[in-house]
Enzyme design. Structure first.
Site, PDB file in Angstrom:
ATOM      1  N   ARG A 176     -22.973  10.837  -6.306  1.00 13.66           N
ATOM      2  CA  ARG A 176     -22.115  10.522  -6.091  1.00 13.66           C
ATOM      3  C   ARG A 176     -22.168   9.641  -5.186  1.00 13.66           C
ATOM      4  NH1 ARG A 176     -21.174   6.302  -7.797  1.00 13.66           N
ATOM      5  NH2 ARG A 176     -23.244   6.100  -8.650  1.00 13.66           N
ATOM      6  N   SER A 177     -22.451   8.210  -4.423  1.00 12.68           N
ATOM      7  CA  SER A 177     -22.348   7.318  -3.791  1.00 12.68           C
ATOM      8  C   SER A 177     -20.926   6.246  -3.918  1.00 12.68           C
ATOM      9  CB  SER A 177     -23.476   6.801  -3.012  1.00 12.68           C
ATOM     10  OG  SER A 177     -23.713   6.076  -3.801  1.00 12.68           O
ATOM     11  N   GLY A 178     -20.329   5.631  -2.957  1.00 12.45           N
ATOM     12  CA  GLY A 178     -19.985   4.819  -3.008  1.00 12.45           C
ATOM     13  C   GLY A 178     -19.832   4.008  -1.589  1.00 12.45           C
TER      14      GLY A 178
ATOM     15  N   SER B 240     -16.576   4.172  -4.418  1.00 17.50           N
ATOM     16  CA  SER B 240     -17.133   5.194  -6.116  1.00 17.50           C
ATOM     17  C   SER B 240     -17.669   6.477  -6.318  1.00 17.50           C
ATOM     18  CB  SER B 240     -18.909   3.870  -5.981  1.00 17.50           C
ATOM     19  OG  SER B 240     -18.271   2.399  -6.822  1.00 17.50           O
TER      20      SER B 240
END
Length: 288
Positions: A229-231, A65
Protein backbone atom coordinates in the site's frame (compact mmCIF):
# COMPACT_ATOMS: atom_id res chain seq x y z
CA UNK A 1 -0.01 -16.90 -0.21
CA UNK A 2 0.10 -20.29 1.50
CA UNK A 3 3.67 -19.56 2.55
CA UNK A 4 2.60 -16.23 3.99
CA UNK A 5 -0.22 -17.76 6.00
CA UNK A 6 2.10 -20.36 7.46
CA UNK A 7 3.63 -17.58 9.52
CA UNK A 8 0.34 -16.12 10.70
CA UNK A 9 0.86 -17.19 14.30
CA UNK A 10 4.49 -16.18 14.53
CA UNK A 11 5.59 -12.85 15.95
CA UNK A 12 9.19 -13.22 17.11
CA UNK A 13 10.95 -10.86 19.46
CA UNK A 14 12.81 -8.13 17.62
CA UNK A 15 16.53 -8.72 17.14
CA UNK A 16 18.53 -5.86 15.68
CA UNK A 17 20.35 -6.81 12.49
CA UNK A 18 24.10 -6.44 12.34
CA UNK A 19 25.12 -3.08 10.94
CA UNK A 20 27.31 -4.76 8.33
CA UNK A 21 24.40 -6.69 6.82
CA UNK A 22 22.57 -3.49 5.90
CA UNK A 23 25.63 -1.30 5.41
CA UNK A 24 25.08 -0.95 1.67
CA UNK A 25 21.39 -0.19 2.16
CA UNK A 26 22.24 2.58 4.61
CA UNK A 27 24.80 4.04 2.22
CA UNK A 28 22.27 3.98 -0.59
CA UNK A 29 19.59 5.67 1.51
CA UNK A 30 21.99 8.39 2.65
CA UNK A 31 23.06 9.04 -0.94
CA UNK A 32 19.43 9.42 -2.02
CA UNK A 33 18.72 11.75 0.90
CA UNK A 34 21.54 14.00 -0.26
CA UNK A 35 20.64 13.88 -3.94
CA UNK A 36 16.97 14.72 -3.31
CA UNK A 37 17.54 16.97 -0.27
CA UNK A 38 14.98 14.74 1.39
CA UNK A 39 14.28 13.17 4.74
CA UNK A 40 13.94 9.39 4.47
CA UNK A 41 12.91 6.71 6.92
CA UNK A 42 13.16 2.96 6.32
CA UNK A 43 12.45 -0.15 8.37
CA UNK A 44 12.88 -3.83 7.57
CA UNK A 45 11.48 -6.64 9.74
CA UNK A 46 12.12 -10.33 9.03
CA UNK A 47 9.12 -12.17 10.50
CA UNK A 48 10.93 -15.50 10.69
CA UNK A 49 13.61 -14.53 13.18
CA UNK A 50 12.59 -11.04 14.28
CA UNK A 51 15.69 -9.48 12.73
CA UNK A 52 15.12 -5.75 12.43
CA UNK A 53 16.93 -2.83 10.80
CA UNK A 54 15.96 0.76 10.32
CA UNK A 55 17.19 4.15 9.17
CA UNK A 56 15.49 7.06 10.92
CA UNK A 57 13.06 4.44 12.14
CA UNK A 58 11.79 6.53 15.04
CA UNK A 59 11.29 9.76 13.10
CA UNK A 60 7.78 10.86 12.21
CA UNK A 61 6.56 10.90 8.61
CA UNK A 62 3.19 11.68 7.02
CA UNK A 63 1.04 8.56 6.82
CA UNK A 64 -0.59 9.62 3.56
CA UNK A 65 -2.50 6.71 2.01
CA UNK A 66 -0.66 4.04 3.99
CA UNK A 67 -3.31 4.74 6.64
CA UNK A 68 -5.84 2.91 4.46
CA UNK A 69 -4.49 -0.48 5.53
CA UNK A 70 -5.07 0.50 9.14
CA UNK A 71 -8.58 1.80 8.49
CA UNK A 72 -9.58 -1.40 6.70
CA UNK A 73 -7.99 -3.52 9.43
CA UNK A 74 -10.15 -1.58 11.90
CA UNK A 75 -13.24 -2.38 9.82
CA UNK A 76 -12.34 -6.08 9.86
CA UNK A 77 -11.71 -5.96 13.61
CA UNK A 78 -15.02 -4.19 14.27
CA UNK A 79 -16.80 -6.80 12.15
CA UNK A 80 -15.29 -9.54 14.32
CA UNK A 81 -16.59 -7.73 17.40
CA UNK A 82 -20.07 -7.44 15.92
CA UNK A 83 -19.87 -3.65 15.82
CA UNK A 84 -20.28 -3.32 12.07
CA UNK A 85 -21.52 -5.42 9.17
CA UNK A 86 -19.06 -5.25 6.24
CA UNK A 87 -21.94 -6.15 3.91
CA UNK A 88 -23.99 -3.13 4.97
CA UNK A 89 -24.33 -0.46 2.31
CA UNK A 90 -23.73 3.27 2.13
CA UNK A 91 -25.34 5.56 -0.44
CA UNK A 92 -22.79 7.46 -2.49
CA UNK A 93 -23.62 11.16 -2.66
CA UNK A 94 -22.02 13.65 -5.03
CA UNK A 95 -21.40 16.02 -2.12
CA UNK A 96 -19.19 13.40 -0.46
CA UNK A 97 -16.79 13.05 -3.40
CA UNK A 98 -13.22 14.18 -2.78
CA UNK A 99 -10.24 14.40 -5.09
CA UNK A 100 -8.94 11.15 -6.58
CA UNK A 101 -11.87 8.76 -6.35
CA UNK A 102 -11.61 6.68 -9.56
CA UNK A 103 -14.08 4.03 -8.38
CA UNK A 104 -16.60 5.95 -6.31
CA UNK A 105 -17.01 8.88 -8.72
CA UNK A 106 -18.61 6.46 -11.19
CA UNK A 107 -21.14 5.22 -8.64
CA UNK A 108 -22.81 8.42 -7.44
CA UNK A 109 -26.43 7.71 -6.52
CA UNK A 110 -25.70 4.03 -6.01
CA UNK A 111 -24.91 2.06 -2.87
CA UNK A 112 -21.63 0.38 -1.97
CA UNK A 113 -20.90 -2.16 0.73
CA UNK A 114 -18.24 -1.38 3.30
CA UNK A 115 -16.34 -4.45 2.13
CA UNK A 116 -16.32 -3.16 -1.44
CA UNK A 117 -15.28 0.29 -0.24
CA UNK A 118 -12.23 -1.28 1.40
CA UNK A 119 -11.43 -3.17 -1.77
CA UNK A 120 -11.67 0.09 -3.73
CA UNK A 121 -9.48 2.11 -1.41
CA UNK A 122 -6.89 -0.64 -0.92
CA UNK A 123 -6.53 -1.50 -4.61
CA UNK A 124 -6.94 1.91 -6.27
CA UNK A 125 -6.35 4.28 -3.32
CA UNK A 126 -9.82 5.77 -3.83
CA UNK A 127 -10.09 8.62 -1.31
CA UNK A 128 -13.87 8.83 -1.04
CA UNK A 129 -13.97 5.10 -0.36
CA UNK A 130 -11.46 5.65 2.43
CA UNK A 131 -13.68 8.32 3.98
CA UNK A 132 -16.64 5.93 3.82
CA UNK A 133 -14.62 3.42 5.82
CA UNK A 134 -13.50 6.06 8.31
CA UNK A 135 -17.12 7.05 8.92
CA UNK A 136 -17.96 3.42 9.66
CA UNK A 137 -15.16 2.84 12.18
CA UNK A 138 -15.43 5.92 14.37
CA UNK A 139 -13.46 8.36 12.26
CA UNK A 140 -9.79 9.22 12.74
CA UNK A 141 -10.18 8.93 16.52
CA UNK A 142 -11.58 5.43 16.16
CA UNK A 143 -8.55 4.43 14.10
CA UNK A 144 -6.10 5.99 16.56
CA UNK A 145 -7.82 4.36 19.55
CA UNK A 146 -7.57 1.00 17.76
CA UNK A 147 -3.85 1.53 17.23
CA UNK A 148 -3.34 2.26 20.93
CA UNK A 149 -5.34 -0.84 21.78
CA UNK A 150 -2.96 -3.08 19.82
CA UNK A 151 0.12 -1.40 21.26
CA UNK A 152 1.05 1.17 18.60
CA UNK A 153 1.79 4.30 20.63
CA UNK A 154 3.14 6.35 17.72
CA UNK A 155 0.86 6.16 14.69
CA UNK A 156 -2.03 8.60 14.74
CA UNK A 157 -4.81 9.68 12.40
CA UNK A 158 -6.39 13.08 12.94
CA UNK A 159 -8.11 14.07 9.69
CA UNK A 160 -9.90 12.53 6.73
CA UNK A 161 -9.13 12.62 3.01
CA UNK A 162 -7.72 14.72 1.49
CA UNK A 163 -6.62 16.96 4.39
CA UNK A 164 -4.58 14.23 6.09
CA UNK A 165 -2.05 14.38 3.24
CA UNK A 166 -0.88 17.92 4.03
CA UNK A 167 2.53 16.76 5.28
CA UNK A 168 3.86 19.91 6.96
CA UNK A 169 7.19 19.54 8.74
CA UNK A 170 6.73 19.37 12.50
CA UNK A 171 2.99 18.65 12.30
CA UNK A 172 2.35 15.54 14.37
CA UNK A 173 -1.09 14.99 12.91
CA UNK A 174 -1.60 12.01 10.62
CA UNK A 175 1.90 10.63 11.12
CA UNK A 176 3.68 7.39 11.90
CA UNK A 177 7.24 6.14 12.22
CA UNK A 178 8.74 3.47 9.96
CA UNK A 179 9.33 1.29 13.02
CA UNK A 180 5.81 1.66 14.40
CA UNK A 181 4.03 0.95 11.12
CA UNK A 182 6.13 -2.17 10.50
CA UNK A 183 5.24 -3.51 13.93
CA UNK A 184 1.57 -2.75 13.38
CA UNK A 185 1.51 -4.53 10.02
CA UNK A 186 3.15 -7.49 11.72
CA UNK A 187 0.30 -7.59 14.24
CA UNK A 188 -2.35 -7.29 11.54
CA UNK A 189 -0.99 -10.01 9.25
CA UNK A 190 0.83 -12.37 11.61
CA UNK A 191 -0.42 -11.63 15.11
CA UNK A 192 -3.66 -11.86 17.04
CA UNK A 193 -5.14 -8.46 16.14
CA UNK A 194 -7.27 -10.09 13.43
CA UNK A 195 -8.66 -13.57 12.84
CA UNK A 196 -6.91 -15.74 10.27
CA UNK A 197 -9.81 -15.22 7.86
CA UNK A 198 -9.46 -11.45 8.08
CA UNK A 199 -5.68 -11.64 7.85
CA UNK A 200 -6.20 -13.39 4.52
CA UNK A 201 -8.69 -10.75 3.39
CA UNK A 202 -6.39 -7.85 4.30
CA UNK A 203 -3.49 -9.60 2.58
CA UNK A 204 -5.59 -10.19 -0.54
CA UNK A 205 -6.48 -6.50 -0.77
CA UNK A 206 -2.79 -5.60 -0.55
CA UNK A 207 -1.74 -8.26 -3.06
CA UNK A 208 -4.28 -6.92 -5.56
CA UNK A 209 -3.07 -3.32 -5.30
CA UNK A 210 -3.25 -1.78 -8.79
CA UNK A 211 -1.31 1.46 -8.24
CA UNK A 212 2.16 0.32 -7.15
CA UNK A 213 3.49 -1.38 -10.26
CA UNK A 214 6.19 1.26 -10.67
CA UNK A 215 7.47 0.96 -7.09
CA UNK A 216 8.77 -2.13 -5.26
CA UNK A 217 6.91 -4.45 -7.62
CA UNK A 218 9.12 -3.26 -10.48
CA UNK A 219 12.26 -4.68 -8.82
CA UNK A 220 10.76 -7.64 -6.96
CA UNK A 221 13.09 -10.65 -7.27
CA UNK A 222 11.90 -13.45 -9.54
CA UNK A 223 9.61 -15.85 -7.72
CA UNK A 224 8.82 -13.41 -4.92
CA UNK A 225 5.37 -12.15 -3.92
CA UNK A 226 4.29 -8.76 -2.61
CA UNK A 227 1.37 -7.21 -0.75
CA UNK A 228 1.60 -3.43 -0.46
CA UNK A 229 0.00 0.00 0.00
CA UNK A 230 1.52 3.30 -1.07
CA UNK A 231 0.86 6.97 -0.40
CA UNK A 232 1.76 10.50 -1.46
CA UNK A 233 1.18 13.97 -0.08
CA UNK A 234 2.37 17.52 0.30
CA UNK A 235 5.91 18.76 0.81
CA UNK A 236 7.35 15.81 -1.07
CA UNK A 237 5.72 13.05 0.97
CA UNK A 238 5.88 9.61 -0.66
CA UNK A 239 5.57 6.25 1.06
CA UNK A 240 5.08 2.53 0.77
CA UNK A 241 4.48 -0.27 3.24
CA UNK A 242 4.85 -3.83 2.00
CA UNK A 243 5.20 -7.48 2.86
CA UNK A 244 7.39 -9.53 0.52
CA UNK A 245 8.06 -13.26 0.57
CA UNK A 246 8.97 -16.27 -1.53
CA UNK A 247 8.89 -20.04 -1.29
CA UNK A 248 12.25 -19.96 0.46
CA UNK A 249 12.04 -16.57 2.19
CA UNK A 250 9.80 -15.89 5.16
CA UNK A 251 7.76 -12.67 4.94
CA UNK A 252 9.71 -9.44 5.28
CA UNK A 253 7.90 -6.25 6.23
CA UNK A 254 9.31 -3.13 4.58
CA UNK A 255 8.32 0.49 5.16
CA UNK A 256 9.81 3.41 3.25
CA UNK A 257 8.85 7.05 3.86
CA UNK A 258 10.09 10.21 2.13
CA UNK A 259 9.32 13.77 3.20
CA UNK A 260 10.41 17.39 2.93
CA UNK A 261 11.78 17.36 -0.59
CA UNK A 262 11.10 19.28 -3.78
CA UNK A 263 11.84 16.21 -5.87
CA UNK A 264 9.33 15.32 -8.56
CA UNK A 265 6.98 12.37 -8.16
CA UNK A 266 9.09 10.46 -10.68
CA UNK A 267 12.23 11.11 -8.64
CA UNK A 268 10.53 10.05 -5.43
CA UNK A 269 9.23 6.88 -7.05
CA UNK A 270 12.73 6.14 -8.31
CA UNK A 271 14.08 6.62 -4.79
CA UNK A 272 11.69 3.98 -3.45
CA UNK A 273 12.67 1.62 -6.26
CA UNK A 274 16.39 2.05 -5.53
CA UNK A 275 15.94 1.56 -1.79
CA UNK A 276 13.77 -1.50 -2.37
CA UNK A 277 16.30 -2.99 -4.77
CA UNK A 278 19.04 -2.48 -2.21
CA UNK A 279 16.97 -4.18 0.50
CA UNK A 280 16.09 -7.12 -1.74
CA UNK A 281 19.78 -7.55 -2.57
CA UNK A 282 20.45 -8.24 1.12
CA UNK A 283 18.20 -11.28 1.01
CA UNK A 284 18.83 -12.57 -2.50
CA UNK A 285 22.61 -12.43 -2.00
CA UNK A 286 22.24 -14.72 1.02
CA UNK A 287 20.69 -17.44 -1.13
CA UNK A 288 23.25 -17.32 -3.93
Amino acid sequence: MKFLLAFSLLIPSVVFASSSKFQQVEQDVKAIEVSLSARIGVSVLDTQNGEYWDYNGNQRFPLTSTFKTIACAKLLYDAEQGKVNPNSTVEIKKADLVTYSPVIEKQVGQAITLDDACFATMTTSDNTAANIILSAVGGPKGVTDFLRQIGDKETRLDRIEPDLNEGKLGDLRDTTTPKAIASTLNKFLFGSALSEMNQKKLESWMVNNQVTGNLLRSVLPAGWNIADRSGAGGFGARSITAVVWSEHQAPIIVSIYLAQTQASMEERNDAIVKIGHSIFDVYTSQSR
